[in-house]
Scaffold this active site. Structure first.
Site, PDB file in Angstrom:
ATOM      1  N   LYS A   1       0.847  -1.205   0.000  1.00  0.00           N
ATOM      2  CA  LYS A   1       0.000   0.000   0.000  1.00  0.00           C
ATOM      3  C   LYS A   1       0.876   1.246   0.000  1.00  0.00           C
ATOM      4  CE  LYS A   1      -1.981   2.380   3.350  1.00  0.00           C
ATOM      5  NZ  LYS A   1      -1.982   3.772   2.815  1.00  0.00           N
TER       6      LYS A   1
ATOM      7  N   GLU B   1      10.600   0.621  10.039  1.00  0.00           N
ATOM      8  CA  GLU B   1      11.583   1.688   9.799  1.00  0.00           C
ATOM      9  C   GLU B   1      10.846   2.986  10.056  1.00  0.00           C
ATOM     10  OE1 GLU B   1      13.432   4.537   9.035  1.00  0.00           O
ATOM     11  OE2 GLU B   1      13.199   4.272   6.873  1.00  0.00           O
TER      12      GLU B   1
ATOM     13  N   CYS C   1      14.216  10.445   7.089  1.00  0.00           N
ATOM     14  CA  CYS C   1      14.463  10.031   8.475  1.00  0.00           C
ATOM     15  C   CYS C   1      15.933  10.137   8.857  1.00  0.00           C
ATOM     16  CB  CYS C   1      13.992   8.591   8.683  1.00  0.00           C
ATOM     17  SG  CYS C   1      12.227   8.363   8.443  1.00  0.00           S
TER      18      CYS C   1
ATOM     19  N   GLU D   1      10.866  14.948  15.786  1.00  0.00           N
ATOM     20  CA  GLU D   1      11.166  14.986  14.365  1.00  0.00           C
ATOM     21  C   GLU D   1      10.333  16.045  13.661  1.00  0.00           C
ATOM     22  OE1 GLU D   1      12.115  11.692  10.969  1.00  0.00           O
ATOM     23  OE2 GLU D   1      10.297  11.373  12.153  1.00  0.00           O
TER      24      GLU D   1
END
Length: 478
Positions: free
Chosen positions: A178, A251, A285, A381
């Site tokens: 997806k 991840e 990331c 983040e």
């Protein structure tokens, strides 16, 4: 004049289909803020159909030889090269990224990574057969795990799809993949390309939102769930998968420290770090977003970094000399701006700190100094073109600040002192440590983190092995 919207469709069991109930999502080009396509909003019936197709295809695909799977993956790599212009165009619509950078920095590595996993299919290693008990011979079988439910993110829709399907298919698994609801176009095109090469049911794509992904992970068929996404999403996947003890490959986020010592070549470090921080609008990331610089060169470094930010360009995909494009969606633009709006009084915006234009989701290259370790923008983040700078007094404090976050994906150390670099690389609690560079990746080396950055590895033989299971077979010699 009304422009007709593209109609994207799911790819299930070798054919393109609309969502079973006909629901759709509007897909927006982040460079313009305008709708350019509709995509299926897949529900339970679509997930059921995709899982049924993948499960039916699994026994035959599992039983192919490694050399047969290698040939298939090599054909996929060749086809991606042949249709590179189409893939690039789809990804630019998905993301608004500079066309030239998608062509040079994404498609070639993707093709290389597929070819790497094609080779890895034939290089599985394990303990040698032997008699570990008198009268008994033991052997180890390494087998595919089964159907893999995979969810890719919106920051690198094509490349992250490759990181998921290539090792899975190489190991003999079947896939239900997806894409993000904001970036389905390139994945649907991949389905067209791959579907012409693999047997039906081996590779399936379903489009949808968060609930679609949840239905995939909670479905009883997959043996493994793999996601690249936020920490929140990863925690939800792990929780859902735990109910029927699925394997999970996560991840997740990052907050990479960039530790700059006093003996660093400031000009070279600033040049490299600014690119590694602003590339892809900081939506990476592993981006070099959190700079820790020795107090003796702090002011000089900040001034140079602010100058580099001011000279960095963002703009439309075909603009010249553009390093990055827009943030991916309106919510992400709001999130990045919110971090700057909420800065504490002791912080100073050295460059940027504002939206660029009123068309699309562009944000200026931003540098923020004067920050403390417990500030929100240091700990969380941002996922935008924002580089923060902190000062440290010595090696011990640099290490304390670097490790003092919940993420542990990537890091870098900048120094001419080899022994110091080795000490830091040993003590930095991150899945990757770069020395005097930041952000290069190669197919042969693993990518993955610790702590809230998740577990499991992408790329490399380690990533390939994550998509296999180990079986012990013992036979009597008597």
């Amino acid at each position: 004049m009304t422009t007709e919207l593209r109609r994207l469709r799911n790819y299930i069991d070798g054919e393109f289909r609309d969502a079973a109930d006909g629901r759709t999502i509007e897909v927006i080009n982040p460079a313009t803020g305008e709708v350019y396509a509709t995509s299926p909003l897949s529900g339970q019936a679509d997930v059921d159909a995709a899982m049924e197709a993948a499960a039916a295809a699994f026994p035959a695909w599992r039983d192919t030889t490694p050399s047969e799977r290698q040939k298939v993956l090599l054909k996929i790599a060749d086809a991606f090269e042949e249709r590179a212009e189409e893939l690039i165009a789809a990804e630019v619509l998905n993301t608004g990224k500079p066309t030239a950078l998608v062509a040079s920095e994404e498609v070639p590595p993707m093709v290389d990574q597929i070819r790497f996993f094609a080779g890895a299919a034939r290089l599985l290693e394990g303990r040698s057969a032997g008699e570990y008990m008198e009268g008994m011979t033991s052997i180890i079988r390494r087998e595919p795990v089964g159907v893999c439910a995979q969810v890719a993110p919106w920051n690198y829709p094509m490349m992250m799809a490759v990181w998921k399907f290539a090792p899975a298919l190489a190991a003999g698994n079947t896939v239900v993949l997806k894409p993000s609801d904001t970036t389905p176009a390139s994945t649907v095109l991949m389905a067209e390309i791959i579907g012409a090469i693999v047997p039906k049911g081996v590779f399936n794509v379903i489009c949808g939102d968060r609930e679609t992904g949840r239905a995939m992970v909670e479905h009883p068929t997959p043996a493994m769930a793999s996601i690249t996404g936020s920490v929140r999403a990863g925690m939800q996947v792990a929780e859902s998968a735990a109910k029927d003890v699925k394997r999970v490959h996560l991840e997740l986020g990052g907050k990479a420290p960039v530790v700059v010592f006093e003996d660093t070549d400031i000009e070279k470090a600033v040049e490299d770090i600014s690119v590694a921080g602003f590339f892809n609008a900081g939506q990476d990331c592993t981006a070099a977003t959190r700079v820790l610089v020795h107090e003796s060169i702090h002011d000089e470094f900040v001034a140079a970094l602010a100058k580099a930010a001011a000279e960095t360009k963002t703009g439309q995909p075909d603009d010249e000399d553009v390093l990055y494009g827009p943030l991916n969606n309106a919510n992400q633009l709001k999130q990045v701006a919110g971090f700057i709006d909420r800065l504490p009084a002791h912080a100073k915006v050295e460059a940027g700190g504002h939206r660029v234009g009123d068309k699309g989701y562009f944000y200026a290259p931003t540098v923020v100094s004067g920050l403390q370790q417990d500030d929100e923008i240091v700990q969380n983040e941002v996922f935008g073109p924002v580089i923060t700078v902190q000062s440290f007094a010595d090696e011990a404090q640099a290490l304390e600040f670097a490790n003092g976050v919940e993420y542990a994906l990537a890091s870098s150390v900048w120094t001419k002192d080899h022994q110091r670099a080795m000490r830091m690389s040993k003590s930095l609690d991150f899945g990757c440590v770069w020395i005097n560079t930041h952000i290069p990746l190669v197919a042969e080396m693993p990518h993955g983190g610790f702590k809230k950055s998740g577990y499991g590895k992408d790329l490399s033989a380690y990533g390939f092995e994550d998509y296999t299971r180990i079986k012990h077979v013992m036979t009597s010699l008597g």
